[in-house]
Design an enzyme around this catalytic site. Sequence first.
Site, PDB file in Angstrom:
ATOM      1  N   GLN A  79       0.839  -1.202   0.000  1.00 25.00           N
ATOM      2  CA  GLN A  79       0.000   0.000   0.000  1.00 25.00           C
ATOM      3  C   GLN A  79       0.874   1.252   0.000  1.00 25.00           C
ATOM      4  OE1 GLN A  79      -2.672  -2.082   3.303  1.00 25.00           O
ATOM      5  NE2 GLN A  79      -3.375  -0.003   2.980  1.00 25.00           N
ATOM      6  N   PHE A 119      -6.030  -4.032   3.342  1.00 20.37           N
ATOM      7  CA  PHE A 119      -6.762  -3.803   4.601  1.00 20.37           C
ATOM      8  C   PHE A 119      -5.875  -3.235   5.703  1.00 20.37           C
ATOM      9  CE2 PHE A 119      -8.827  -7.440   2.421  1.00 20.37           C
ATOM     10  CZ  PHE A 119      -9.986  -6.785   2.040  1.00 20.37           C
ATOM     11  N   GLU A 121       0.324  -1.650   4.667  1.00 26.03           N
ATOM     12  CA  GLU A 121       0.663  -0.224   4.774  1.00 26.03           C
ATOM     13  C   GLU A 121       2.120  -0.088   5.208  1.00 26.03           C
ATOM     14  OE1 GLU A 121      -2.101   2.190   7.066  1.00 26.03           O
ATOM     15  OE2 GLU A 121      -0.640   3.807   7.281  1.00 26.03           O
ATOM     16  N   ARG A 132      -4.893   7.391  17.139  1.00 28.16           N
ATOM     17  CA  ARG A 132      -6.232   7.381  16.548  1.00 28.16           C
ATOM     18  C   ARG A 132      -7.259   6.807  17.538  1.00 28.16           C
ATOM     19  NH1 ARG A 132      -9.026   8.247  11.694  1.00 28.16           N
ATOM     20  NH2 ARG A 132      -7.201   8.900  10.532  1.00 28.16           N
ATOM     21  N   ARG A 153      -7.832  -1.672   8.875  1.00 28.52           N
ATOM     22  CA  ARG A 153      -9.065  -0.921   8.640  1.00 28.52           C
ATOM     23  C   ARG A 153      -9.664  -0.352   9.930  1.00 28.52           C
ATOM     24  NH1 ARG A 153     -13.147  -3.463   4.161  1.00 28.52           N
ATOM     25  NH2 ARG A 153     -13.785  -1.512   3.234  1.00 28.52           N
ATOM     26  N   PHE A 166      -7.749   1.413  12.121  1.00 31.25           N
ATOM     27  CA  PHE A 166      -6.490   1.948  12.648  1.00 31.25           C
ATOM     28  C   PHE A 166      -6.605   2.421  14.100  1.00 31.25           C
ATOM     29  CE2 PHE A 166      -2.727   4.854  12.245  1.00 31.25           C
ATOM     30  CZ  PHE A 166      -1.880   4.041  11.518  1.00 31.25           C
ATOM     31  N   THR A 211      -3.589  11.241  10.722  1.00 32.54           N
ATOM     32  CA  THR A 211      -3.378  12.086  11.896  1.00 32.54           C
ATOM     33  C   THR A 211      -1.950  12.632  11.908  1.00 32.54           C
ATOM     34  OG1 THR A 211      -2.792  10.181  13.247  1.00 32.54           O
ATOM     35  CG2 THR A 211      -5.108  10.842  13.229  1.00 32.54           C
ATOM     36  N   ALA A 225      -5.772   5.270   5.524  1.00 32.36           N
ATOM     37  CA  ALA A 225      -6.549   6.276   6.238  1.00 32.36           C
ATOM     38  C   ALA A 225      -7.810   6.679   5.450  1.00 32.36           C
ATOM     39  CB  ALA A 225      -5.689   7.499   6.565  1.00 32.36           C
ATOM     40  N   GLU A 231     -12.836   3.022   5.620  1.00 33.12           N
ATOM     41  CA  GLU A 231     -12.799   2.451   6.963  1.00 33.12           C
ATOM     42  C   GLU A 231     -14.057   2.642   7.817  1.00 33.12           C
ATOM     43  OE1 GLU A 231      -9.034   4.684   7.397  1.00 33.12           O
ATOM     44  OE2 GLU A 231      -8.383   2.919   8.499  1.00 33.12           O
TER      45      GLU A 231
HETATM   46  N1  MTE Z   1     -11.421  -2.680   0.123  1.00 35.43           N
HETATM   47  C1  MTE Z   1     -10.877  -3.765  -0.501  1.00 35.43           C
HETATM   48  N2  MTE Z   1     -11.628  -4.415  -1.403  1.00 35.43           N
HETATM   49  N3  MTE Z   1      -9.617  -4.180  -0.232  1.00 35.43           N
HETATM   50  C2  MTE Z   1      -8.825  -3.548   0.704  1.00 35.43           C
HETATM   51  O1  MTE Z   1      -7.681  -3.947   0.933  1.00 35.43           O
HETATM   52  N4  MTE Z   1      -8.676  -1.700   2.344  1.00 35.43           N
HETATM   53  C3  MTE Z   1      -9.436  -0.826   3.223  1.00 35.43           C
HETATM   54  C4  MTE Z   1     -10.477  -0.042   2.431  1.00 35.43           C
HETATM   55  N5  MTE Z   1     -11.238  -0.920   1.605  1.00 35.43           N
HETATM   56  C5  MTE Z   1      -9.379  -2.405   1.387  1.00 35.43           C
HETATM   57  C6  MTE Z   1     -10.692  -2.006   1.030  1.00 35.43           C
HETATM   58  C7  MTE Z   1      -8.613   0.129   3.954  1.00 35.43           C
HETATM   59  S1  MTE Z   1      -7.866  -0.369   5.374  1.00 35.43           S
HETATM   60  C8  MTE Z   1      -8.477   1.432   3.539  1.00 35.43           C
HETATM   61  S2  MTE Z   1      -7.589   2.538   4.433  1.00 35.43           S
HETATM   62  C9  MTE Z   1      -9.094   1.915   2.294  1.00 35.43           C
HETATM   63  O2  MTE Z   1      -9.784   0.891   1.607  1.00 35.43           O
HETATM   64  C10 MTE Z   1      -8.019   2.493   1.399  1.00 35.43           C
HETATM   65  O3  MTE Z   1      -8.490   2.889   0.174  1.00 35.43           O
HETATM   66  P1  MTE Z   1      -9.138   4.328  -0.106  1.00 35.43           P
HETATM   67  O4  MTE Z   1      -8.387   5.305   0.724  1.00 35.43           O
HETATM   68  O5  MTE Z   1      -8.933   4.484  -1.538  1.00 35.43           O
HETATM   69  O6  MTE Z   1     -10.549   4.217   0.319  1.00 35.43           O
HETATM   70  N1  LUZ Z   2      -2.098   5.536   8.728  1.00 33.53           N
HETATM   71  C1  LUZ Z   2      -1.418   6.570   9.258  1.00 33.53           C
HETATM   72  C2  LUZ Z   2      -3.426   5.417   8.885  1.00 33.53           C
HETATM   73  O1  LUZ Z   2      -0.202   6.623   9.114  1.00 33.53           O
HETATM   74  N2  LUZ Z   2      -2.105   7.532   9.904  1.00 33.53           N
HETATM   75  C3  LUZ Z   2      -3.437   7.488  10.092  1.00 33.53           C
HETATM   76  O2  LUZ Z   2      -4.014   8.387  10.691  1.00 33.53           O
HETATM   77  C4  LUZ Z   2      -4.142   6.389   9.576  1.00 33.53           C
HETATM   78  N3  LUZ Z   2      -5.454   6.261   9.762  1.00 33.53           N
HETATM   79  C5  LUZ Z   2      -6.088   5.199   9.289  1.00 33.53           C
HETATM   80  C6  LUZ Z   2      -5.367   4.237   8.605  1.00 33.53           C
HETATM   81  N4  LUZ Z   2      -4.055   4.347   8.394  1.00 33.53           N
HETATM   82 MO1  MOS Z   3      -6.167   1.305   5.979  1.00 30.53          MO
HETATM   83  S1  MOS Z   3      -5.913   0.552   7.889  1.00 30.53           S
HETATM   84  O1  MOS Z   3      -5.740   2.876   6.474  1.00 30.53           O
HETATM   85  O2  MOS Z   3      -4.826   0.724   5.230  1.00 30.53           O
END
Ligand code: MTE
Ligand code: LUZ
Ligand code: MOS
Length: 763
Positions: free
Chosen positions: A191, A222, A226, A304, A336, A338, A434, A503, A707
Amino acid sequence: MKNYDSSQHVQGTSLFLDDMTPPEGTLVAFVAYSKVAHGKIEGLYTAAALGVKGVKAVLTAKDIPGENQIGGILKDEELLAHDKVDFIGQPVALVIAENKLQAAKAARLITMDISPLPAVFTPREAYALGSLIMPPKIFSLGDIVEGFTTADVIVEGVVESGGQEHLYLETQCAMAVPSEGGSLKIFSSTQGPTVVQRVVAGVLGMPMHKIEVDVTRLGGGFGGKEDQASAWAALAALAAWKLKKSVKLVLPRQEDMRMTGKRHPYSSDFKIGLKIDGTIVAFEATYYQNAGASADLSPAILERTLFHATNGYYIPNVKATAVSCKTNLPPNTAFRGFGGPQGIFVIEAAIYKAAEEMGIDPLLIQEKNLMKDGDEFPYGQIAEYFNLRKTFERACELYNLPEIKSKVKQFNRGQILRKKGVAVMPVCFGISFTTTFLNQASSLIHVYTDGSVSVNTAAIEMGQGVNAKIHNIVQKVLGCHPERIRIDTTNTSRIANTSATAASKGADLNGFAAKHAAEAIYERLKKVAAGLLGLAEEKNVTIKSEIVYNADSPTTLTWTELISKAYMQRVSLSAHAHHATPLIHYDKVAAKGRPFAYHVTGTAIVETTVDCLRGTYKIDSVKIVHDIGESLHHMVDLGQVEGALAQGIGWMTVEEVIYNNQGRLITDALSTYKVPDIHAAAQDVQIEFLENAPNPYGPLKSKAVGEPPLMYGIGAYFSIMNAIKAFRPGETFPITAPMSPERVLRYVCREEFAEMEQKELQL
Ligand code: MTE
Ligand code: LUZ
Ligand code: MOS
């Protein structure tokens, strides 16, 4: 088709890393890891592994030319353990062979002499021993002591929430391809391509410009990729650099489950004070986070949790203390939500327990304390375009909550062994990293002379549909046909200094950046068109469906002609743009500021039925009103709400990460780790997006989606608890998640279990 790449997916032609044709002679790497949770490495024996046919090398910490370090926030995590191991599953050596079977066999032949040291696995034990990742963090608002003196009712309790395995379908993987002058191209399932680039450069002692990271798509992240994709990329890179050959590393499922971190389990204390009318006057909480053996993203996750300590309730006096506890488990990481879900579970549990004490419906307390626009969060931000109360009222009205409740009552009166429960779950989630500086993105768009368009951003597609959204945005701005636009791979040589797609900010940040870049090109095209049409100025020129319009009348000028003419006139058809979220700021010392661009809110009503003989249950329905602003993509957003909900229900009810007393993961396969399947999913899911709720802080007035809906799953916990209480009226139960069928059975058959335990003790 809902997604930009759905049709490829169903045809099986989408390329995931392990599907790519590797360069000729690509070698395969396997990791040998610690089988001891904490100890000193006295000996490491690799001769047997080196004797296996096809094995090219076994690499250890000694072979690392740069720094043996992959920590992000804190430099506290070695790539390969060199003299001490801190958890079972920690990488110690890397075997490189011609094929998978040889590498796997050789990795098993590596043995280690490790003299054990005392190990700790729970956060409270670690806290008692002073084993912390960093000093505790405190958030406060008002005067907590004074607050409690004004309370009519004070309730205290303990809340436990468990870990959660990411279970992305594609396990962690990377391929490193050596290139000229020692530079490397890395394909990684990450990611955060820049995180991988930085870590690889550090490990190899090279400047970042020699490392190119490229990502086509992920089979899910998910949060698990990251920060935790970099080790595997760095190991592949180390091997490729050493052997001057391409090297691929794909973790088998079981090793992925054993070696990588998960959602942080939390153990928390709370104290809540209320007026007799349900007004919350004071809330105090202490969160003990099980961080695992190194920091990873734990400090940010902990922060968070504090930001979400009060969910969407206005509470004038708050003190929240958070402690990140260092244990001998794999480092836990982003998942997801966090840390937000863990915090929200505690305040919801406190409200639930307070309602129990007061003999009222928790709904009354929830409703009474919901924040409204203009209210202040404990961290100083004022709620704006907030809509929480609107979603709450709309959900109660649209789905007829009074009727749902009276039907449940009626059902429970007529049944002995089956009971229904209902719970309402309001959710508020802050949108922005954050860590303020991460809230930036850039985009590079090229229009080629044939009129086709290539879009580059920092966004990583992992199934969440970010490419579909960016595609929509660019198409809306440029006015060309959608088929002309291609979203290119995410690549650190084309887009530098990327923030991870995380995030929930992927579409927000990169959508804005792509919009700015597309608008820059569009403005130039309008000028060219005005010239070609002999207009004095370009003000009234627009492009719609590939036709150039003057005011509202179509001209004969088309997209392809315009592009070709612009090129002949030597007008640039490329643009790079940067976006930084405006207005946000945060003072970490004062713990005050405006950390979030905005909040996403919504309300779910969750109905469940418990079989009180067997402990099994069904999620009958989840009925949601959710604030999405003006949706960037209706189908994608619906999918995100449904998916997050399923994942939240899974975390709260069925998924259980269990380590034994040696620190070994015993739920390390899909036979022992239960994930929500079609039977666990809610039988009826209804989702309404709040109408007329444009969000001025999101691209095209949208709100982020990834999330926040996960936290609707918390409602399933309390809904099941209510069903149990209908079976065991007047009794109270500890708040421990997950509410697995085993736990339900223990709750409904308390005496029987107590008796059995007594008998077992006697035996
Ligand atoms: N949806 C799918 N299908 N697969 C994923 O890995 N990750 C989730 C969410 N939805 C995820 C998902 C998480 S943890 C985040 S932070 C967001 O997607 C990231 O994508 P976005 O910022 O484009 O919404
Ligand atoms: N990652 C991060 C995150 O570095 N800062 C955040 O605030 C955050 N929030 C949600 C998911 N990933
Ligand atoms: Mo989502 S936990 O911010 O990759």
